[in-house]
Motif scaffolding. Structure first.
Motif, mmCIF file in Angstrom:
data_model
loop_
_atom_site.group_PDB
_atom_site.id
_atom_site.type_symbol
_atom_site.label_atom_id
_atom_site.label_comp_id
_atom_site.label_asym_id
_atom_site.label_seq_id
_atom_site.Cartn_x
_atom_site.Cartn_y
_atom_site.Cartn_z
ATOM 1 N N GLU A 41 0.825 -1.211 0.000
ATOM 2 C CA GLU A 41 0.000 0.000 0.000
ATOM 3 C C GLU A 41 0.857 1.259 0.000
ATOM 4 O O GLU A 41 0.599 2.215 -0.745
ATOM 5 C CB GLU A 41 -0.921 -0.007 1.216
ATOM 6 N N LEU A 42 1.905 1.272 0.823
ATOM 7 C CA LEU A 42 2.754 2.455 0.913
ATOM 8 C C LEU A 42 3.488 2.722 -0.398
ATOM 9 O O LEU A 42 3.586 3.870 -0.840
ATOM 10 C CB LEU A 42 3.769 2.292 2.044
ATOM 11 N N VAL A 43 4.031 1.685 -1.006
ATOM 12 C CA VAL A 43 4.740 1.860 -2.266
ATOM 13 C C VAL A 43 3.814 2.440 -3.328
ATOM 14 O O VAL A 43 4.225 3.281 -4.150
ATOM 15 C CB VAL A 43 5.346 0.515 -2.722
ATOM 16 N N GLU A 44 2.576 2.029 -3.300
ATOM 17 C CA GLU A 44 1.614 2.551 -4.276
ATOM 18 C C GLU A 44 1.227 3.995 -3.985
ATOM 19 O O GLU A 44 0.844 4.738 -4.891
ATOM 20 C CB GLU A 44 0.377 1.654 -4.293
ATOM 21 N N ARG A 45 1.352 4.420 -2.731
ATOM 22 C CA ARG A 45 0.983 5.782 -2.347
ATOM 23 C C ARG A 45 2.109 6.779 -2.546
ATOM 24 O O ARG A 45 1.866 7.953 -2.840
ATOM 25 C CB ARG A 45 0.547 5.805 -0.871
ATOM 26 N N ILE A 46 3.341 6.338 -2.351
ATOM 27 C CA ILE A 46 4.475 7.252 -2.372
ATOM 28 C C ILE A 46 4.896 7.537 -3.814
ATOM 29 O O ILE A 46 5.101 6.617 -4.607
ATOM 30 C CB ILE A 46 5.666 6.669 -1.585
ATOM 31 N N ASP A 47 5.037 8.795 -4.154
ATOM 32 C CA ASP A 47 5.502 9.209 -5.474
ATOM 33 C C ASP A 47 7.028 9.208 -5.460
ATOM 34 O O ASP A 47 7.666 10.220 -5.150
ATOM 35 C CB ASP A 47 4.947 10.591 -5.817
ATOM 36 N N TYR A 48 7.592 8.062 -5.778
ATOM 37 C CA TYR A 48 9.046 7.895 -5.725
ATOM 38 C C TYR A 48 9.424 6.845 -6.772
ATOM 39 O O TYR A 48 8.727 5.840 -6.916
ATOM 40 C CB TYR A 48 9.469 7.433 -4.330
ATOM 41 N N PRO A 49 10.512 7.036 -7.500
ATOM 42 C CA PRO A 49 10.896 6.087 -8.554
ATOM 43 C C PRO A 49 11.581 4.843 -7.980
ATOM 44 O O PRO A 49 12.784 4.599 -8.217
ATOM 45 C CB PRO A 49 11.837 6.911 -9.427
ATOM 46 N N PHE A 50 10.825 4.054 -7.257
ATOM 47 C CA PHE A 50 11.408 2.893 -6.568
ATOM 48 C C PHE A 50 12.178 1.983 -7.524
ATOM 49 O O PHE A 50 13.344 1.639 -7.276
ATOM 50 C CB PHE A 50 10.301 2.088 -5.874
ATOM 51 N N ALA A 51 11.528 1.539 -8.587
ATOM 52 C CA ALA A 51 12.161 0.589 -9.492
ATOM 53 C C ALA A 51 13.380 1.199 -10.187
ATOM 54 O O ALA A 51 14.410 0.531 -10.343
ATOM 55 C CB ALA A 51 11.151 0.098 -10.521
#
Length: 281
Positions: A41-51
């Protein structure tokens, strides 16, 4: 977070995003070794280029999830013994352990630097039995805020490797003195891994791992007892399970030198009750 807003974190607090991403990558799998819907859920909410920043490695994600599962298992065991106990999480970052193992009765105290805790408070607002304390974990003033009435367990997950060795020793000794009868769960990177970070050679995709000055080979865990006479026992917590190649190699890594003696480790330190401690000279 609103669209377009991105967290701006220092080098070490950014590791909270790295570990969050690894847990979410693993948790998205139907055969995940760690169920962590809050991380997804958090990864989907945070606007950050994780990959783009961290890459996507199934093996790395699984290994990080297995490490988190070691901590979960110990916390769950503690809460089974002390249902109303207090779990103190040092350097909590964006760890979602509370949502994985909470029993509905325990108290949780998260201690982290103001920058990291502000992000945690924004993304993971505390519930009625959770408290967030902005403080340096190495400044043991936070210990005065801990409810000791029903048992205490302190966790230091992904924290100590970023501290100088003297601070690690002082933190262990301080916890042992202030929490008689309690336990501390910590993890450590092996010395070869620490050397790579100190020379800037530990990179994952576009992410440069911060320097990790404190390290401990798995075979050295007994040395942790020297931090304080109040450390009564030291116990290795080994990952279990796994999937695919990891499942096949994990038993070898845990039993065959040099892998078994120079691997990452999770360790539990038990602290003696005051009545069981050796008399001072």
């Amino acid at each position: 977070m609103s669209s377009g807003e991105r967290p701006e974190l220092g080098t070490v607090p950014e590791t909270a995003l790295w570990t969050l991403w690894q847990r979410a990558v693993e948790a998205r799998r139907p055969d995940a070794v760690l169920r962590d819907p809050k991380a997804v859920e958090l990864v989907e909410r945070i606007d950050y280029p994780f990959a783009d920043r961290f890459g996507t490695s199934g093996v790395q994600a699984q290994l990080q999830a297995l490490r988190a599962a070691c901590f979960d298992r110990e916390v769950a065991d503690f809460l089974a013994r002390e249902p109303r106990g207090t779990v103190v999480c040092l350097g909590d970052g964006l760890e979602t352990q509370y949502w994985r193992v909470d029993n509905g009765r325990a108290r949780w105290l998260s201690v982290d630097l103001p920058e990291a805790l502000a992000l945690r408070r924004q993304l993971l607002p505390p519930g009625p039995r959770q408290r967030y304390l902005a403080a340096d974990a190495t400044d043991l003033g936070w210990a005065d805020e801990v409810d000791r009435d029903h048992g205490v367990l302190v966790t230091a997950q992904g924290l100590l490797m970023y501290l100088p060795p003297t601070q690690v020793r002082d933190l262990i000794a301080g916890c042992a003195e202030r929490f008689p009868g309690a336990s501390l769960i910590l993890d450590a990177v092996p010395r070869w891994f620490s050397r790579l970070t100190l020379t800037g050679r530990m990179r994952t995709h576009a992410y440069q791992a911060p320097p990790m000055p404190w390290a401990m080979d798995a075979a050295e865990r007994h040395k942790l007892r020297t931090a304080s006479p109040a450390v009564s026992s030291v116990r290795d917590v080994r990952p279990t399970g796994g999937r695919g190649l990891v499942a096949g190699l994990l038993p070898l890594a845990l039993t065959i030198p040099p892998l078994a003696t120079r691997r990452p480790s999770v360790t539990v330190l038990d602290f003696a009750d005051r009545s069981d401690r050796p008399a001072q000279a």
